[in-house]
Design a protein around this motif. Sequence first.
Motif, PDB file in Angstrom:
ATOM      1  N   LYS A  31      47.657  36.428  27.584  1.00 44.71           N
ATOM      2  CA  LYS A  31      46.541  35.775  26.901  1.00 44.71           C
ATOM      3  C   LYS A  31      47.027  34.572  26.095  1.00 44.71           C
ATOM      4  N   HIS A  32      47.875  33.806  26.732  1.00 42.79           N
ATOM      5  CA  HIS A  32      48.526  32.662  26.073  1.00 42.79           C
ATOM      6  C   HIS A  32      48.411  31.454  26.999  1.00 42.79           C
ATOM      7  N   SER A  33      48.002  30.334  26.463  1.00 45.43           N
ATOM      8  CA  SER A  33      47.876  29.127  27.287  1.00 45.43           C
ATOM      9  C   SER A  33      49.242  28.753  27.866  1.00 45.43           C
ATOM     10  N   LEU A  34      49.229  28.315  29.110  1.00 44.91           N
ATOM     11  CA  LEU A  34      50.468  27.984  29.812  1.00 44.91           C
ATOM     12  C   LEU A  34      50.722  26.482  29.689  1.00 44.91           C
ATOM     13  N   ASP A  35      51.656  26.118  28.833  1.00 44.59           N
ATOM     14  CA  ASP A  35      52.003  24.706  28.659  1.00 44.59           C
ATOM     15  C   ASP A  35      52.830  24.247  29.862  1.00 44.59           C
ATOM     16  N   PRO A  36      52.339  23.272  30.618  1.00 40.04           N
ATOM     17  CA  PRO A  36      53.032  22.866  31.853  1.00 40.04           C
ATOM     18  C   PRO A  36      54.494  22.472  31.639  1.00 40.04           C
ATOM     19  N   GLU A  37      54.780  21.718  30.565  1.00 37.52           N
ATOM     20  CA  GLU A  37      56.158  21.278  30.326  1.00 37.52           C
ATOM     21  C   GLU A  37      57.072  22.466  30.005  1.00 37.52           C
TER      22      GLU A  37
END
Length: 298
Positions: free
Chosen positions: A208-214
């Motif tokens: 439930k955590h946003s996936l930061d692309p970098e």
Amino acid sequence: MWFKNLQIYRLPAPWAYTPEQLEEALSSNAFTPASSNELLRQGWDKPRPNGGLVHVVNKQMLIVLGTEKKLLPNSVINQVAKARAAEMEEAQGFAPGKKAMKELKERVADELLPRAFSIRGNVWTWIDPVNGWLVVDAASPAKADEVIKLLLKAVDRMPLESLRVQRSPVGVMTEWLQTDEAPAGFTVDMDTELRATGESKAAVRYVKHSLDPEEIRRHIAAGKQCTRLAMTWDSKISFVLTESLAIKGVKPLDVLDEKDAGVRNDDERFDGDFMLMTGELSKLMADVVEALGGEAKA
């Protein structure tokens, strides 16, 4: 009813085996309650209380493997056997040997078994003879294997195979994260696991955590690959795709719940849910296979 976990297998499409033939094949191992001295009993049960062993809606078949297991922990057996051994030692002046202790534990288990609590469980299986799918609602391959083993025993020469795809799920899921681009019809959700392929076995899990692309790209550059990825298909169904090609945590979204309006009784609701589930999951599985490069043929 909706399956929560999909262990997926392939049949020829179409599969010509009829519900009547399947009913006859399963009947030789129909479920009956365990006797007082049985630790485990398995057999094919009725999906609906007043129906047969094969429930059919719109050509889709539903079967269920019933299990009854007695709860008799080793700790309880050991505790009673230890007390009995102490009584024997006091009576005969020496402790029972290894062989006698083993026999004592066996006798204690036989005595306690009729009084043990029973727990019932069901594993559901959906057979789509039109599109050639067989799906077991099981969280683990081992649990699905129990069903498949008994099904192959019942149905002579059943042409069942594991689902195989052209591209590795791990490689493709890693690629989706690296490019920050999901396949057409899918979106990536806020759940994933990346594992190192080397000896370190390092792992990173997002829940439930946003996936930061970098940040994700740095993990991939460090040698980690995606082994689990939460996704949503067609804005209708959320799920988790695993490295073994299992689909877990299946959840129909509100857009599908709205289609339940107007159902009058339990039987109609059950059949309506089953028809909706099979129709949508057939399309979902086909799209997942396409996103993984299509099926790998023998």
